[in-house]
Write a protein that holds these residues in place. Structure first.
Motif, PDB file in Angstrom:
ATOM      1  N   ALA A   1      25.626 115.280  34.068  1.00 54.97           N
ATOM      2  CA  ALA A   1      25.266 114.047  33.566  1.00 54.97           C
ATOM      3  C   ALA A   1      24.845 113.152  35.024  1.00 54.97           C
ATOM      4  O   ALA A   1      24.803 113.891  35.970  1.00 54.97           O
ATOM      5  CB  ALA A   1      26.396 113.526  33.010  1.00 54.97           C
ATOM      6  N   ALA A   2      24.679 111.829  34.861  1.00 55.64           N
ATOM      7  CA  ALA A   2      24.452 110.997  35.872  1.00 55.64           C
ATOM      8  C   ALA A   2      25.244 109.876  36.088  1.00 55.64           C
ATOM      9  O   ALA A   2      25.684 109.323  34.970  1.00 55.64           O
ATOM     10  CB  ALA A   2      22.868 110.793  35.990  1.00 55.64           C
ATOM     11  N   LEU A   3      25.519 109.467  37.257  1.00 56.47           N
ATOM     12  CA  LEU A   3      26.267 108.179  37.222  1.00 56.47           C
ATOM     13  C   LEU A   3      25.740 107.186  37.849  1.00 56.47           C
ATOM     14  O   LEU A   3      25.220 107.242  38.945  1.00 56.47           O
ATOM     15  CB  LEU A   3      27.587 108.879  38.071  1.00 56.47           C
ATOM     16  CG  LEU A   3      28.862 107.565  37.748  1.00 56.47           C
ATOM     17  CD1 LEU A   3      29.274 107.603  36.212  1.00 56.47           C
ATOM     18  CD2 LEU A   3      29.804 108.139  38.598  1.00 56.47           C
ATOM     19  N   SER A   4      25.349 105.828  37.326  1.00 55.78           N
ATOM     20  CA  SER A   4      24.574 105.055  38.063  1.00 55.78           C
ATOM     21  C   SER A   4      25.564 103.938  38.191  1.00 55.78           C
ATOM     22  O   SER A   4      26.423 103.362  37.442  1.00 55.78           O
ATOM     23  CB  SER A   4      23.627 104.317  37.095  1.00 55.78           C
ATOM     24  OG  SER A   4      22.486 105.219  36.538  1.00 55.78           O
ATOM     25  N   VAL A   5      25.601 103.512  39.676  1.00 52.46           N
ATOM     26  CA  VAL A   5      26.334 102.589  40.201  1.00 52.46           C
ATOM     27  C   VAL A   5      25.529 101.400  40.730  1.00 52.46           C
ATOM     28  O   VAL A   5      24.432 101.528  41.380  1.00 52.46           O
ATOM     29  CB  VAL A   5      27.467 103.009  41.316  1.00 52.46           C
ATOM     30  CG1 VAL A   5      28.303 101.903  42.003  1.00 52.46           C
ATOM     31  CG2 VAL A   5      27.916 104.390  40.861  1.00 52.46           C
ATOM     32  N   ALA A   6      25.563 100.212  40.370  1.00 49.45           N
ATOM     33  CA  ALA A   6      25.102  99.059  40.798  1.00 49.45           C
ATOM     34  C   ALA A   6      25.738  97.748  41.118  1.00 49.45           C
ATOM     35  O   ALA A   6      27.012  97.577  40.813  1.00 49.45           O
ATOM     36  CB  ALA A   6      24.032  98.589  39.157  1.00 49.45           C
ATOM     37  N   LYS A   7      25.333  97.159  41.987  1.00 42.65           N
ATOM     38  CA  LYS A   7      25.683  95.950  42.706  1.00 42.65           C
ATOM     39  C   LYS A   7      24.597  94.824  42.587  1.00 42.65           C
ATOM     40  O   LYS A   7      23.539  95.167  42.781  1.00 42.65           O
ATOM     41  CB  LYS A   7      26.252  96.108  44.050  1.00 42.65           C
ATOM     42  CG  LYS A   7      27.377  97.084  44.132  1.00 42.65           C
ATOM     43  CD  LYS A   7      28.326  97.061  45.454  1.00 42.65           C
ATOM     44  CE  LYS A   7      29.515  97.857  45.512  1.00 42.65           C
ATOM     45  NZ  LYS A   7      30.110  97.695  46.786  1.00 42.65           N
ATOM     46  N   PRO A   8      25.096  93.467  42.585  1.00 46.73           N
ATOM     47  CA  PRO A   8      23.811  92.514  42.544  1.00 46.73           C
ATOM     48  C   PRO A   8      23.218  92.378  44.027  1.00 46.73           C
ATOM     49  O   PRO A   8      23.708  92.481  44.883  1.00 46.73           O
ATOM     50  CB  PRO A   8      24.721  91.266  42.281  1.00 46.73           C
ATOM     51  CG  PRO A   8      26.182  91.903  41.505  1.00 46.73           C
ATOM     52  CD  PRO A   8      26.528  93.108  42.194  1.00 46.73           C
ATOM     53  N   LEU A   9      21.953  92.098  43.816  1.00 49.44           N
ATOM     54  CA  LEU A   9      21.190  92.085  44.985  1.00 49.44           C
ATOM     55  C   LEU A   9      21.424  90.712  45.375  1.00 49.44           C
ATOM     56  O   LEU A   9      21.076  90.308  46.715  1.00 49.44           O
ATOM     57  CB  LEU A   9      19.478  92.252  44.505  1.00 49.44           C
ATOM     58  CG  LEU A   9      19.185  93.403  44.483  1.00 49.44           C
ATOM     59  CD1 LEU A   9      17.610  93.481  43.821  1.00 49.44           C
ATOM     60  CD2 LEU A   9      19.272  94.233  45.816  1.00 49.44           C
ATOM     61  N   ALA A  10      22.259  89.746  44.585  1.00 42.37           N
ATOM     62  CA  ALA A  10      22.394  88.507  45.449  1.00 42.37           C
ATOM     63  C   ALA A  10      23.335  88.644  46.747  1.00 42.37           C
ATOM     64  O   ALA A  10      23.428  87.779  47.395  1.00 42.37           O
ATOM     65  CB  ALA A  10      23.417  87.487  44.426  1.00 42.37           C
ATOM     66  N   ASP A  11      23.850  89.819  46.559  1.00 45.36           N
ATOM     67  CA  ASP A  11      24.761  90.250  47.915  1.00 45.36           C
ATOM     68  C   ASP A  11      23.845  90.229  49.263  1.00 45.36           C
ATOM     69  O   ASP A  11      24.474  89.872  50.389  1.00 45.36           O
ATOM     70  CB  ASP A  11      25.589  91.500  47.764  1.00 45.36           C
ATOM     71  CG  ASP A  11      26.624  91.340  46.652  1.00 45.36           C
ATOM     72  OD1 ASP A  11      27.076  90.188  46.247  1.00 45.36           O
ATOM     73  OD2 ASP A  11      27.156  92.173  46.216  1.00 45.36           O
ATOM     74  N   VAL A  12      22.486  90.380  49.081  1.00 47.24           N
ATOM     75  CA  VAL A  12      21.608  90.450  50.236  1.00 47.24           C
ATOM     76  C   VAL A  12      20.780  89.301  49.994  1.00 47.24           C
ATOM     77  O   VAL A  12      20.755  88.625  51.205  1.00 47.24           O
ATOM     78  CB  VAL A  12      20.830  91.899  49.987  1.00 47.24           C
ATOM     79  CG1 VAL A  12      19.638  91.743  50.983  1.00 47.24           C
ATOM     80  CG2 VAL A  12      21.659  93.011  50.020  1.00 47.24           C
ATOM     81  N   ASP A  13      20.241  88.996  48.865  1.00 49.68           N
ATOM     82  CA  ASP A  13      19.378  87.823  48.703  1.00 49.68           C
ATOM     83  C   ASP A  13      20.073  86.332  49.196  1.00 49.68           C
ATOM     84  O   ASP A  13      19.280  85.510  50.159  1.00 49.68           O
ATOM     85  CB  ASP A  13      19.023  87.685  47.226  1.00 49.68           C
ATOM     86  CG  ASP A  13      18.251  88.705  47.071  1.00 49.68           C
ATOM     87  OD1 ASP A  13      17.485  89.603  47.767  1.00 49.68           O
ATOM     88  OD2 ASP A  13      18.074  88.934  45.788  1.00 49.68           O
ATOM     89  N   LYS A  14      21.386  86.129  48.909  1.00 51.51           N
ATOM     90  CA  LYS A  14      21.882  84.807  49.403  1.00 51.51           C
ATOM     91  C   LYS A  14      21.858  84.992  51.224  1.00 51.51           C
ATOM     92  O   LYS A  14      21.337  83.755  51.654  1.00 51.51           O
ATOM     93  CB  LYS A  14      23.224  84.808  48.787  1.00 51.51           C
ATOM     94  CG  LYS A  14      23.078  84.467  47.504  1.00 51.51           C
ATOM     95  CD  LYS A  14      24.707  84.189  46.971  1.00 51.51           C
ATOM     96  CE  LYS A  14      24.557  83.782  45.437  1.00 51.51           C
ATOM     97  NZ  LYS A  14      25.795  83.431  44.913  1.00 51.51           N
ATOM     98  N   PRO A  15      22.422  85.806  51.613  1.00 53.94           N
ATOM     99  CA  PRO A  15      22.347  85.762  53.092  1.00 53.94           C
ATOM    100  C   PRO A  15      21.111  85.640  53.691  1.00 53.94           C
ATOM    101  O   PRO A  15      20.577  85.067  54.720  1.00 53.94           O
ATOM    102  CB  PRO A  15      22.962  87.221  53.583  1.00 53.94           C
ATOM    103  CG  PRO A  15      23.783  87.544  52.268  1.00 53.94           C
ATOM    104  CD  PRO A  15      23.208  87.025  51.351  1.00 53.94           C
ATOM    105  N   LEU A  16      19.879  86.270  52.954  1.00 51.16           N
ATOM    106  CA  LEU A  16      18.625  86.346  53.411  1.00 51.16           C
ATOM    107  C   LEU A  16      18.208  85.198  53.312  1.00 51.16           C
ATOM    108  O   LEU A  16      17.158  84.379  54.076  1.00 51.16           O
ATOM    109  CB  LEU A  16      17.615  87.431  52.879  1.00 51.16           C
ATOM    110  CG  LEU A  16      18.008  88.991  53.283  1.00 51.16           C
ATOM    111  CD1 LEU A  16      17.350  89.660  52.532  1.00 51.16           C
ATOM    112  CD2 LEU A  16      17.405  89.252  54.552  1.00 51.16           C
TER     113      LEU A  16
END
Length: 477
Positions: free
Chosen positions: A148-163
């Motif tokens: 099987a495959a396991l997809s792990v995701a995190k919000p890009l806001a963790d990067v976009d807000k500091p940027l």
């Protein structure tokens, strides 16, 4: 008007300030863009690293073994989420389950390829079912022994807000930098162009008042100081030229006054004789006419000398060419013999070629010979030699005092002993000027060996002799 024409129409100070501002703005923009891109890449790398470090496979195995492929929110005893990430199981047939988060992820072809073991782990950007941008890391997994495959995701806001915060900070700092660069460029332009303003003011003052005594401070060794020194040299040369011109006019007026007064007196005597009918004795009349003729000749010679001296040094009546100085000296010597028939002339003229004006050089040599004829005693001798580019004319007259030698080439200068003799005092000035134009020098000195008389020495550098003319070929008849 196009932008280039508008830019050229601006004052130099404004153009410099604008160029500095644009240059700094481009540099700041480049630095800002590079900084933003590097920080973005660093933050994304950190986010990808945190996704890879998320250990979700153990919990996924536990749920899958206990309940199969079900949605986590429907589990009676939901496992605790301490991963700070959104997790989703992707099966090889396209099914997905155990979504640990508030929304689901769309299963992509990339996820299926990883689940089917056709490619390795992969990172990509995606959007959850509720429209949240996320960064996804899909990796192969074994769930109850099944691929099987396991997809792990995190919000890009963790990067976009500091940027976004960084972008606003960089924009603010860049704006302040550009404004400061513009102000600094204007200040630098004003400071750097202050000497140019002084130069402009001096030029305008000279154009308005014709005052050539104005000087500009020229401290330093930069380009502006060099420009100031060049301008000061130019105004000094112009002032000297103006002074020489005024002196020439004054001296010419003084020299012309004496022959004109004498000529006027003689003509008035002749006219008075004609008006009153009182005839002048033939001998006196002949003497008056001879005097008038001599004064006219003197005036003509003086005017010719003045015309020669009034010509600029750079001007030339003809092109410079290679001429035979020995032939010029021979022609001048023939004329001098006619002017001093009672004198004996000897000559030794070696061939010597120079680059100059033949007519001007002949006149210079004639002037030197005329002086020798003028100051030679009756029956005296004049010796002329030309050897290795040095033309020497020696007379056996009274000579010139040592204190008078530094002045002999000055315009209108005449020694006290020569003021009673005819002449304008311009002959030797013309000699020095002509010889200098040919690249040589002129000198007047006491005769060698301590004997009576004076030596005039003209030194002129040589030039290659011209090739002999080709013989003309007469065709056979």
């Amino acid at each position: 008007m196009n932008p280039v024409a508008r830019f050229r129409a601006l004052p130099l100070r404004s153009r410099l300030a604008l160029l500095v501002t644009v240059a700094v703005a481009l540099a700041v923009a480049a630095v800002t863009a590079v900084s933003w891109v590097m920080v973005r890449a660093q933050l994304r790398d950190q986010l990808d690293g945190s996704l890879r470090a998320t250990n979700a496979e153990a919990q996924a195995n536990q749920v899958y073994k206990a309940f199969g492929c079900v949605v986590a929110s429907t589990l009676p005893d939901r496992p605790s989420n301490n991963l700070s990430a959104q997790v989703q199981i992707v099966l090889p047939d396209g099914g997905h389950c155990w979504v640990d988060g508030r929304s689901t992820l769309q299963v992509t072809d990339t996820d299926l390829e990883v689940a089917q073991r056709r490619r390795g782990p992969v990172h990509y950007d995606a959007t959850t079912s509720d429209g949240t941008p996320v960064r996804v890391y899909t990796q192969p997994a074994l769930l109850a022994g099944q691929p099987a495959a396991l997809s792990v995701a995190k919000p890009l806001a963790d990067v976009d807000k500091p940027l976004s915060t960084l972008a606003w900070v960089l924009l603010l700092v860049s704006g302040i930098g550009v404004v400061g660069a513009g102000a600094a460029g204007l200040w630098v332009a004003r400071t750097g162009l202050r000497p140019v303003d002084e130069l402009t003011g001096a030029v305008e003052h000279i154009a308005r008042t014709e005052d050539l005594t104005v000087r500009i401070p020229d401290e330093g060794d930069d380009e502006i100081a060099r420009l100031s020194r060049s301008f000061n040299s130019m105004t000094a040369a112009l002032a000297s030229s103006q002074e020489r011109q005024a002196q020439l006019i004054a001296d010419a007026g003084h020299e012309l006054r004496t022959p004109l007064t004498s000529l006027r007196t003689n003509i008035e005597l002749l006219a008075h004789s004609e008006e009153t009918g009182r005839a002048i004795p033939p001998e006196d009349r002949k003497e008056l006419l001879d005097s008038v003729k001599a004064q006219m000749t003197e005036l003509a010679a003086l005017i010719g000398d003045l015309q020669e001296l009034s010509r600029p040094d750079a001007a030339s009546p003809g092109p410079l060419q290679v001429v035979a100085l020995h032939e010029i000296a021979g022609a001048a010597l023939s004329r001098a013999r006619l002017r001093g028939p009672e004198l004996s002339f000897s000559s030794a003229l070696e061939p010597w070629y120079v680059r100059g004006e033949a007519a001007a050089l002949e006149r210079a040599v004639v002037n030197v010979l005329d002086n020798a004829v003028k100051f030679s005693p009756p029956g005296g001798a004049v010796e002329v030699t030309l050897r290795a580019g040095e033309l020497t004319v020696r007379d056996h007259g009274p000579g010139i005092p040592d204190e008078d030698l530094p002045h002999v080439f000055e315009r209108f200068w005449r020694s006290p002993s020569a003021r009673a003799l005819p002449g304008s005092g311009l002959g030797l000035s013309i000699v020095a000027r002509t010889v200098a134009r040919a690249g040589g020098s002129a000198e007047l000195r006491a005769a060698a060996g301590g004997g009576p008389g004076t030596e005039a020495v003209l030194r002129i550098p040589g030039a290659p002799a011209p090739p002999p003319p080709e013989p003309s070929v007469v065709p056979d008849q």
